[in-house]
Write a protein that holds these residues in place. Structure first.
Motif, mmCIF file in Angstrom:
data_model
loop_
_atom_site.group_PDB
_atom_site.id
_atom_site.type_symbol
_atom_site.label_atom_id
_atom_site.label_comp_id
_atom_site.label_asym_id
_atom_site.label_seq_id
_atom_site.Cartn_x
_atom_site.Cartn_y
_atom_site.Cartn_z
ATOM 1 N N LYS A 155 -104.033 42.404 8.477
ATOM 2 C CA LYS A 155 -103.869 41.183 9.259
ATOM 3 C C LYS A 155 -105.106 41.046 10.139
ATOM 4 C CE LYS A 155 -99.609 42.632 10.844
ATOM 5 N NZ LYS A 155 -98.345 42.459 11.590
ATOM 6 N N ALA A 156 -105.201 39.928 10.806
ATOM 7 C CA ALA A 156 -106.284 39.824 11.777
ATOM 8 C C ALA A 156 -106.121 40.955 12.775
ATOM 9 C CB ALA A 156 -106.234 38.481 12.488
ATOM 10 N N ALA A 157 -107.131 41.782 12.939
ATOM 11 C CA ALA A 157 -107.166 42.862 13.932
ATOM 12 C C ALA A 157 -106.335 44.093 13.565
ATOM 13 C CB ALA A 157 -106.754 42.363 15.317
ATOM 14 N N TYR A 158 -105.764 44.112 12.395
ATOM 15 C CA TYR A 158 -104.894 45.247 12.048
ATOM 16 C C TYR A 158 -104.993 45.590 10.571
ATOM 17 C CZ TYR A 158 -100.610 48.012 11.465
ATOM 18 O OH TYR A 158 -99.717 48.992 11.175
ATOM 19 N N TYR A 159 -105.002 46.892 10.315
ATOM 20 C CA TYR A 159 -104.919 47.373 8.937
ATOM 21 C C TYR A 159 -104.071 48.630 8.939
ATOM 22 C CZ TYR A 159 -106.225 49.602 4.509
ATOM 23 O OH TYR A 159 -106.185 50.210 3.271
ATOM 24 N N SER A 160 -103.200 48.750 7.943
ATOM 25 C CA SER A 160 -102.505 50.033 7.800
ATOM 26 C C SER A 160 -102.281 50.337 6.334
ATOM 27 C CB SER A 160 -101.170 50.030 8.555
ATOM 28 O OG SER A 160 -100.173 49.416 7.774
ATOM 29 N N VAL A 161 -102.172 51.614 6.066
ATOM 30 C CA VAL A 161 -101.997 52.079 4.691
ATOM 31 C C VAL A 161 -101.279 53.418 4.729
ATOM 32 C CG1 VAL A 161 -104.205 53.336 4.618
ATOM 33 C CG2 VAL A 161 -103.246 52.399 2.496
ATOM 34 N N LEU A 162 -100.510 53.638 3.706
ATOM 35 C CA LEU A 162 -99.903 54.962 3.559
ATOM 36 C C LEU A 162 -100.730 55.749 2.556
ATOM 37 C CD1 LEU A 162 -97.386 56.672 4.469
ATOM 38 C CD2 LEU A 162 -96.407 56.073 2.234
ATOM 39 N N LEU A 163 -101.246 56.880 3.015
ATOM 40 C CA LEU A 163 -101.969 57.759 2.090
ATOM 41 C C LEU A 163 -100.914 58.578 1.380
ATOM 42 C CD1 LEU A 163 -104.829 58.671 4.570
ATOM 43 C CD2 LEU A 163 -104.961 57.086 2.626
ATOM 44 N N SER A 164 -100.623 58.161 0.162
ATOM 45 C CA SER A 164 -99.392 58.623 -0.483
ATOM 46 C C SER A 164 -99.423 60.099 -0.846
ATOM 47 C CB SER A 164 -99.087 57.752 -1.701
ATOM 48 O OG SER A 164 -100.248 57.544 -2.460
ATOM 49 N N LYS A 165 -100.586 60.638 -1.001
ATOM 50 C CA LYS A 165 -100.679 62.059 -1.376
ATOM 51 C C LYS A 165 -100.017 62.953 -0.338
ATOM 52 C CE LYS A 165 -104.234 65.410 -2.775
ATOM 53 N NZ LYS A 165 -105.693 65.548 -2.929
ATOM 54 N N TRP A 166 -100.162 62.582 0.936
ATOM 55 C CA TRP A 166 -99.610 63.419 2.003
ATOM 56 C C TRP A 166 -98.622 62.653 2.892
ATOM 57 C CZ3 TRP A 166 -105.099 62.375 2.393
ATOM 58 C CH2 TRP A 166 -105.904 63.198 1.596
ATOM 59 N N ASN A 167 -98.316 61.423 2.512
ATOM 60 C CA ASN A 167 -97.472 60.570 3.356
ATOM 61 C C ASN A 167 -98.014 60.427 4.769
ATOM 62 O OD1 ASN A 167 -95.410 59.479 1.761
ATOM 63 N ND2 ASN A 167 -94.460 61.529 1.624
ATOM 64 N N ILE A 168 -99.306 60.239 4.881
ATOM 65 C CA ILE A 168 -99.898 59.989 6.202
ATOM 66 C C ILE A 168 -100.132 58.488 6.344
ATOM 67 C CG2 ILE A 168 -101.866 60.403 7.732
ATOM 68 C CD1 ILE A 168 -102.348 63.018 6.206
ATOM 69 N N LYS A 169 -99.499 57.916 7.343
ATOM 70 C CA LYS A 169 -99.733 56.503 7.618
ATOM 71 C C LYS A 169 -100.945 56.392 8.544
ATOM 72 C CE LYS A 169 -97.510 52.259 9.277
ATOM 73 N NZ LYS A 169 -96.359 51.685 9.992
ATOM 74 N N THR A 170 -101.858 55.525 8.165
ATOM 75 C CA THR A 170 -103.047 55.304 8.995
ATOM 76 C C THR A 170 -103.060 53.855 9.434
ATOM 77 O OG1 THR A 170 -104.307 56.990 7.827
ATOM 78 C CG2 THR A 170 -105.568 55.316 9.010
ATOM 79 N N GLU A 171 -103.098 53.643 10.728
ATOM 80 C CA GLU A 171 -103.172 52.288 11.264
ATOM 81 C C GLU A 171 -104.470 52.149 12.056
ATOM 82 O OE1 GLU A 171 -98.927 51.006 12.765
ATOM 83 O OE2 GLU A 171 -99.241 53.168 13.006
ATOM 84 N N ILE A 172 -105.056 50.975 11.980
ATOM 85 C CA ILE A 172 -106.322 50.759 12.697
ATOM 86 C C ILE A 172 -106.320 49.406 13.378
ATOM 87 C CG2 ILE A 172 -108.815 51.115 12.536
ATOM 88 C CD1 ILE A 172 -108.514 51.768 9.591
ATOM 89 N N THR A 173 -106.793 49.397 14.589
ATOM 90 C CA THR A 173 -107.137 48.149 15.263
ATOM 91 C C THR A 173 -108.441 48.390 16.005
ATOM 92 O OG1 THR A 173 -106.343 46.356 16.680
ATOM 93 C CG2 THR A 173 -105.818 48.600 17.390
ATOM 94 N N THR A 174 -108.953 47.378 16.657
ATOM 95 C CA THR A 174 -110.252 47.553 17.330
ATOM 96 C C THR A 174 -110.366 46.711 18.589
ATOM 97 O OG1 THR A 174 -111.494 45.669 16.429
ATOM 98 C CG2 THR A 174 -111.312 47.575 15.015
ATOM 99 N N SER A 175 -111.280 47.135 19.439
ATOM 100 C CA SER A 175 -111.883 46.237 20.428
ATOM 101 C C SER A 175 -113.266 45.901 19.863
ATOM 102 C CB SER A 175 -111.961 46.937 21.790
ATOM 103 O OG SER A 175 -112.815 48.052 21.703
ATOM 104 N N PRO A 176 -114.116 45.165 20.569
ATOM 105 C CA PRO A 176 -115.397 44.797 19.935
ATOM 106 C C PRO A 176 -116.236 45.977 19.444
ATOM 107 C CG PRO A 176 -114.992 43.340 21.801
ATOM 108 C CD PRO A 176 -113.894 44.378 21.825
ATOM 109 N N LYS A 177 -116.250 47.077 20.208
ATOM 110 C CA LYS A 177 -117.143 48.187 19.846
ATOM 111 C C LYS A 177 -116.412 49.509 19.618
ATOM 112 C CE LYS A 177 -120.909 46.004 22.404
ATOM 113 N NZ LYS A 177 -121.728 45.986 23.638
#
Lengths: 765, 765
Positions: free
Chosen positions: A123-145
């Protein structure tokens, strides 16, 4: 510096304010229509990770080192890391992919870790994915830097987070391989049990740029229990420092007792120093609230996306396409104010013009329209680059000018700002920068900046076949000269005005009166003695040369000539022979008059000579305006959009080119399209019954087409602020003044726009 | 990288070995004759601080920000710091002066501290001074990349050591002031109570170079009790970090109970990172033994200085002048192998070619003679610069090419290496680099690299007055073309050989048959249409232009034209019209034959048209050789040396130019002088009865003149390895073969050298 500090504080203030404001009022959010996956399949090459508008940090998944965005839609391609810097929509050799981060579980004795993915959300400002090999969910957002990661672990022990300071995209072991990024050095240092810092130093890439350094500082929400570091694949325990010896370095950080728990990581980047990267964290994200950061970033998006409001009744797909297009236009260039390692940081600084050749036509005019102060900053950044580096760039990335596809089109941005009366730009300096392009040949650096072949152009009046890309260079220089002339005229510099307005006719020097597919007159190659060139020497074997006839349909040169070495860049003479944006009237004359011109345009579109996926023909569907047939322009525009654009993942018909393809769609959707460098927009049938442009100075401009429907797609008449409006174009100042353009729609072509024709150099005299 | 590691280990091994060896055997040390003060007054501009041969760190006293070396001999100028990077013998705008260190006592609340000096001592590898204001003795020595300071304090308390990370020489508040260094950023961090690190980021300077960064790491022999740091003159207590916000930063470190005690400081520098700077300390000076470091550095000098042994009976002044000249030649360029921030560190890297225009004539040939492997490294560094940066530099400093005074004289280094058969150089790549210079115009970057005015040169056969410095450019390009042709010929590339050997006659295209002061024919300016130019437009006021006649004696252009904008660079036509090093025979012909040429040379020297303090006329005193009068060459040479060189502090007649002036003296002192780019040396009356050249490959070459005296300064006859030797020049291969050249001296000119004349293009056909 005070200025910068203020700017940075302002950004911080806005960031925090927005955050407070939008966490309260959560409704009718335009950013929710953004689908970063549009253009992620096919040729779009868009970046799917989170970013602030024009944001410096662009963390995202990498599963393909050869991909421009680091990302391949292929489900079978395992993610091996999330690097912090990316570009969006580019072609050619990849750039960036610095400082790769990767969570993993299990094998703690290995550097390499990868996993297939599932549950991918962007989505705008957000990404997430499940790394299925280990069931690790990774979520990312940001500020400008600063990138903010949240890792949710499934396993209890042997969880790790890797920081790979040596990673970059487009790796090629050949030392100076063209367009390939090359490793220079990296460093990593375990600062404390919650902090790691270091850098990545890379050169090359698409623009064959000089070495750039991405510094980082990473802070973890909880201490790692132990760590390993590596240099050159040698993984060792407990060694805190892996200094730069021209080898790849990195670290594995281990976390225990994590089952169902989360580790968060903030990773600031900087082009100045690791301490500045750390400072960027404390300035932008002093807390440990992922959601707050996400909301603040979404608020920055919302602030910009909401500046164009389209009809609420638009379809869901229309909204998705529209706001995603707007979103894609605001990923680049990148605001690196305060982060310029090359000279004093005393003004706005933007990088990743990738390339102005792509964006000058519609992306920059869009920024001017809804975010004027930013366009002023961008132009001022270009002028500072001119002052410090000698020339304005056509393309610039990693703090290096290069590569130039054709003309010196930064000049169009100056002219566009000038004729649209943007304040806060020293246009005398702008003219000086334009004159540098137009008078000082770049010599051996012609790929990097300036006008290659200028020695020919300024003596012969065209670029001869002694130089590559002679065709589009001649055409674009002619238009650049027009732009220069208009600024010169406005500043009272008549000597330069007369010289360059005359030169703006230079395209005619390559106009060869030959016929092809029923149309006559094409831009064709000529040698320095003035002789037309008919065929290209392709190959010599056994002392015998093979020649290939050169025709107006030849895409670039014949295949035997290298990609950048043809007569035209990325298009044929059929397409480029329409590129005279300042003097379409004369072009029509040269083509044999209006009827011949209409036939010629029809041939272009109907025979498939028009390439939707590239910029040279961006203006062409609108050329019917100049024969008094804006209805035909609208027909073509919607034919193209309906066939080639959609809301799917492959919904962008070519490389999005930093949002160029997207901004082209967007302008046509609201019913106006700029002729960049000139002060007006051509009017076409819009996609929406109502569009409101909330301009930065507070005045709204509304475009209405109340009776618009699938059938009623012809403009019958128009009013501007209630008064009849006969012309098929509208001046920028009419928009900035605020007001309302009402288009009366009907189901048949009308006489509207038939008599008054848009401006042309030859008719305006 | 393995290669580099080995190189660095080798240097370390040599450094430590030498140290062990020379601390045992301390006798007949050549380095003791070195007097760094020679050339420190007047125009020499030499650096007086300690350095290893070609050493990266050059710490020394700064008492004048406007001085090229940071140093002014003026006793009333107070020392305000010791910065870590300097250049030697340069003119124009200053460069470097980074990371300034200053001990002080008393006022601990102030950033600025300065003191008059006394008891100044400068030797090879050592400098000391008493800062008389506080009676603080400061001693400095170095390893290649680390400066070692010893401060002896007189006061008990309130002693401080300042580290000023924002300091640089040649400061100018105007943003892009020509040749002025400009501040970009700095950072400082108190790492522990004995360690400080940071950097200095500066751009500009004489070569108008891009930003360079000097990182440092300083370690103290004992902990400081407390500290203050500053940013932008705001001094604060206890703040450990002053990060880079585009402001000047620094630290004051305080030491108590110091009366009669010493604090030692090792400060490593690096162009890669602070960690690399720290590593440089642990690699090069892992101990706290000042004397051991000093001995090791002296041993490095001894190793090189002892490669030429002169007659033991030479006077003390002669020895001082000779070994100081040799010393001065080995301060620059700077060996930055392993310290290149711009690309992979996988080969030798040298910086501070300042400029090759100065050094190609005699300094580089001297390195070739006594330190051949280093010249190979230097040439390979230039080729790597060509590969990565696009062109070989004429000048390069702070990792940036620029500025080019005239020709593309790096080509002479390639040719010189090629004709002298240096191994370990890819001459095919060398030819490619030369061809780039000769065929690809640098356009707007002509000040930075390549051949400015090449578009004229390659079409008209000369550089017209459309370009600045057209006169010396044409002359130097003609010689560069000769060099290129000779390499092409050797590599079997006949096409290029024939093209460029023909072009090497291009100097004749500016030969104008006019008379001046009794001589006829001069290199004079011409316009692009072929018309000679008689006068220069100087000024326009009230619509009326003033013209100044241009004559062969005009120094540069008339004063109304800018320094770099004249027809010649730094000399008149009287001087430059002798610059045809490859074809003196044809030059003699053009001048009207041998008698006219002799008269012309006499006029040059007797009328004071010859400028001893600059390079364009370096070969000129030897031109008598080509009219069969080597005796007259020797007379001129010794006339010049005796009048202008001496062992005093003002004993160098012009800017030493990285040792160029010194190497000119040195060659003539041993009786041979190279014609750089060609394979031979001209023989003149030497200064010493016996000189032994210990060549790197182990074979000695001895030059003897047993009957030499003030009266017996004419060569009567010569033998080479016992066989009669009639020619007045000797081939490089005769020297590398080892052997003995014996010159029989007498008190009258003889017939030796009268019949066989040195090589010339036109006579060698």
């Amino acid at each position: 510096m005070i200025q910068i500090q203020k700017r940075e504080n302002n950004i911080k203030a806005i960031f925090i304010l927005c955050c407070v404001f939008f966490s309260a009022v959560l409704q009718a959010q335009h950013h929710q229509y953004v689908d970063p996956f549009i253009g992620s399949e096919g040729e779009g090459n868009v970046f799917i990770g989170p970013s602030c508008p024009f944001g410096m940090v662009k963390p995202g998944p990498d599963n393909n080192k050869a991909s421009n965005s680091g990302y391949s839609a292929d489900k079978d391609k395992a993610i091996y890391g999330f690097s912090q810097v990316h570009v969006s929509g580019t072609g050619g050799g990849p750039k960036y992919g610095n400082i790769s981060v990767m969570p993993f579980s299990g094998d703690t004795g290995n550097i390499k870790h990868e996993s297939l993915r599932s549950n991918e959300v962007a989505k705008a400002a957000y990404y997430s994915v499940l790394l299925s090999k280990w069931n690790i969910k990774t979520e990312i957002t940001t500020s400008p830097k600063v990138a903010y990661y949240r890792f949710s672990f499934a396993n209890n022990d042997n969880n790790g987070i890797k920081i790979d300071a040596g990673h970059f995209l487009g790796e090629n072991p050949v030392p100076n391989a063209r367009e390939a990024q090359q490793f220079v050095g990296s460093e990593i240092e375990i600062v404390s049990e919650t902090e790691v810092k270091g850098y990545s130093k890379i050169r090359g890439g698409w623009n064959n740029g000089a070495t750039y350094t991405v510094y980082f500082h990473a802070i973890f929400s909880q201490p790692f229990s132990h760590f390993k570091t590596w240099k050159d694949d040698q993984l060792v325990s407990g060694e805190k420092v892996q200094m730069d010896e021209g080898k790849k370095t990195g670290a594995l950080l281990f976390f225990h007792s994590m089952q169902g728990k989360q580790v968060e990581m903030k990773i600031g980047i900087s082009y100045i120093s690791p301490l500045k990267a750390k400072k960027n964290i404390s300035t932008e994200i002093p807390h440990w609230q992922f959601e707050k950061t996400l909301a603040a970033s979404q608020a920055l998006w919302e602030n910009l996306l909401s500046r164009i409001e389209i009809d609420e009744d638009a379809s869901s797909d229309q909204k998705k396409m529209f706001y995603t297009a707007l979103y894609h236009t605001m990923l680049m260039p990148v605001d690196r104010t305060g982060e310029n390692p090359l000279w004093e940081n005393n003004g706005p600084y933007y990088d990743d013009f990738y390339a102005i050749w792509d964006t000058f036509r519609s992306s920059n005019p869009l920024i001017t329209l809804i975010n004027t102060s930013r366009e002023v900053d961008i132009v001022n950044a270009l002028l500072q680059i001119y002052q410090r580096a000698g020339y304005m760039p056509d393309a610039r990335s990693g703090n290096s000018n290069g590569r130039t596809q054709g003309g010196s089109n930064a000049e169009v941005l100056i002219a566009d700002a000038y004729v649209k009366k943007l304040k806060g730009i020293n246009y005398y300096l702008g003219l000086e920068a334009m004159l540098k392009d137009a008078t000082v040949p770049p010599g051996g650096n012609e790929e990097q900046e300036g006008r290659g072949g200028l020695t020919d152009y300024n003596t012969l009046g065209y670029v001869s076949n002694n130089f590559v890309r002679a065709g589009n260079r001649t055409l674009e220089y002619a238009y650049n000269d027009y732009c220069l002339a208009m600024v010169a005229k406005g500043l009272g510099r008549n000597g330069e005005y007369f010289r360059f307005i005359k030169q703006s006719n230079n395209w005619q020097n390559l106009w060869r009166p030959i016929e092809d597919n029923g149309s006559s007159g094409f831009i064709m190659p000529k040698d320095a003695s003035g002789k037309w060139i008919d065929s290209i020497q392709c190959d010599v074997s056994n002392g015998r040369a093979t020649y290939v006839k050169y025709t107006p349909l030849a895409q670039d040169w014949p295949i035997c000539v290298c990609w950048w070495c043809g007569f035209f860049y990325e298009a044929s003479s059929w397409e480029y022979s329409f590129y005279v944006p300042h003097d379409v009237a004369t072009l029509i004359e040269k083509c044999g008059g209006k009827a011949a011109f209409e036939k010629r345009l029809n041939t272009l579109f109907n025979n498939g000579y028009y390439n939707v996926g590239n910029e040279p023909s961006f203006l062409t569907p609108n050329l019917y305006h100049w024969i008094g047939r804006p209805d035909l322009s609208s027909e073509r525009i919607w034919q193209i959009i309906n066939k080639h654009y959609n809301a799917s993942r492959s919904g962008i018909p070519g490389n999005d080119d930093s949002g160029a393809m997207s901004s082209w769609l967007l302008f046509h959707s609201i019913g106006i399209y700029p002729n960049a460098g000139q002060s007006y927009y051509l009017i076409n049938a819009p996609a929406f019954k109502r569009t409101v442009i909330h301009q930065e100075h507070g005045k709204d401009f509304v475009i209405k087409a109340p009776r618009l429907s699938a059938k009623n797609m012809y403009i019958q008449s128009a009013t501007l602020n209630g008064k009849p409006f006969q012309q098929s174009w509208i001046e920028h100042e009419d928009i900035t003044a605020g007001g309302e353009l009402v288009l009366e729609m009907g189901d048949k072509p009308s006489s509207w726009g038939r008599t008054m024709l848009p401006p042309s150099l030859s008719t305006s005299k």
